[in-house]
Design an enzyme around this catalytic site. Structure first.
Site, PDB file in Angstrom:
ATOM      1  N   HIS A  27      41.610  32.851  34.806  1.00 48.20           N
ATOM      2  CA  HIS A  27      41.644  33.822  35.893  1.00 48.20           C
ATOM      3  C   HIS A  27      40.327  34.582  35.925  1.00 48.20           C
ATOM      4  CE1 HIS A  27      43.571  36.489  38.835  1.00 48.20           C
ATOM      5  NE2 HIS A  27      42.886  37.470  38.249  1.00 48.20           N
ATOM      6  N   SER A  28      39.709  34.689  37.113  1.00 48.02           N
ATOM      7  CA  SER A  28      38.475  35.435  37.321  1.00 48.02           C
ATOM      8  C   SER A  28      37.374  34.887  36.406  1.00 48.02           C
ATOM      9  CB  SER A  28      38.733  36.930  37.113  1.00 48.02           C
ATOM     10  OG  SER A  28      37.699  37.708  37.625  1.00 48.02           O
ATOM     11  N   LEU A  29      36.841  35.691  35.486  1.00 49.69           N
ATOM     12  CA  LEU A  29      35.841  35.171  34.548  1.00 49.69           C
ATOM     13  C   LEU A  29      36.375  33.944  33.823  1.00 49.69           C
ATOM     14  CD1 LEU A  29      33.234  35.309  32.824  1.00 49.69           C
ATOM     15  CD2 LEU A  29      34.401  37.005  31.380  1.00 49.69           C
TER      16      LEU A  29
ATOM     17  N   SER B 291      41.998  30.721  39.112  1.00 47.51           N
ATOM     18  CA  SER B 291      42.765  31.805  39.725  1.00 47.51           C
ATOM     19  C   SER B 291      41.883  33.034  39.918  1.00 47.51           C
ATOM     20  CB  SER B 291      43.948  32.131  38.794  1.00 47.51           C
ATOM     21  OG  SER B 291      44.650  33.273  39.208  1.00 47.51           O
TER      22      SER B 291
END
Length: 257
Positions: free
Chosen positions: A97-99, A125
């Site tokens: 997710h993200s990073l 995500s």
């Protein structure tokens, strides 16, 4: 000689994790900036039987809080790939997710280059496609402490008990800044496309990763691609967690041996 806090132990990525002898597949999960392995607690109970969930614990948090966080994307990906290697005896997937999505993407390329293997499926995500440039006036990693904390509150991903505790936030400050710097200065290193399927998830109210940019992940694979928009802001991973897990379950059932 490195100080104790400057040493990193890549094998600690999975500290305390025990292989499930009945597992037929592993799902390696990478956290967002400032997050740790605990954000994926309980996932294994909601996913298909036989899927072994292995959350990555980066340095600077949890059981690794004495270790310095990464300041180099290359070092982070290299160490996680090395930590994963002994546990790639089963088919595996990656989720981030993200990073964590960017780390998962770079891991997929690194594993293909070094071990001639790709994940069975890549789940990304809350993240714009890696080909889009990062940086600009929205960056926060360089801000003074008070402004940085204000921005963290607006993003709504760092627990309030951390942000409201001056001592705790100071302990976490180096890790949070380092993680956001990695995300905000990231440059895609891949010059080829993956062949594994990619599933991209986005939040309907996520200003950090709008729909058209999340759909950009389509360009990163020659294999199947699917895309879902879920209710929530940048951290819909938590607010819409059951929907995320249902989508993963649907895809993993297709892959499970």
């Amino acid at each position: 000689m490195l100080a104790a806090s400057d040493r990193r132990n890549p094998t600690a990525c999975f500290s305390g994790q025990k292989a499930n002898p009945r597992a037929t597949m592993r799902l390696f999960c990478l956290p967002y900036a400032g997050g740790g392995a605990s954000i994926y607690r309980g996932w294994e109970q909601s996913l298909p039987a036989g899927v072994d969930v292995w959350p990555v614990q980066p340095p600077g948090r949890g059981s690794r809080y004495r270790e310095k966080p990464y300041e180099s994307f290359e070092a982070l990906v290299s160490d996680v790939a090395r930590a994963m290697r002994p546990f790639m005896d089963l088919p595996f997937c990656l989720f981030g997710h993200s990073l964590g999505a960017l780390v998962s993407f770079e891991l997929a390329h690194r594993l293909r280059e070094e071990h001639d293997v790709e994940p069975q499926h890549l789940f990304v995500s809350g993240c714009r496609g890696p080909q889009f440039p990062r940086g600009g006036p929205t960056n926060i990693h360089h801000l003074p402490d008070d402004e940085f904390i204000t921005k963290l509150r607006e993003l709504n991903g760092t627990p309030r008990e951390v942000l409201d505790n001056p001592d705790l936030i100071q302990v976490m400050m180096e890790t949070l800044r380092a993680d956001f710097k990695l995300a905000e200065t990231y440059v895609c290193s891949a010059d080829t496309r993956l062949s594994c399927p990619i599933t991209a998830l986005g939040g309907s109210e996520d200003d950090e990763a709008p729909q058209e940019d999340v759909e950009g992940w389509r360009e990163q694979t020659t294999g199947p691609f699917d895309f879902w928009m879920l209710p929530g802001d940048h951290f819909f991973l938590h607010s819409s967690e059951q929907m995320v897990l249902r989508i993963l379950t649907q895809q993993l059932k297709r892959l499970r041996p």
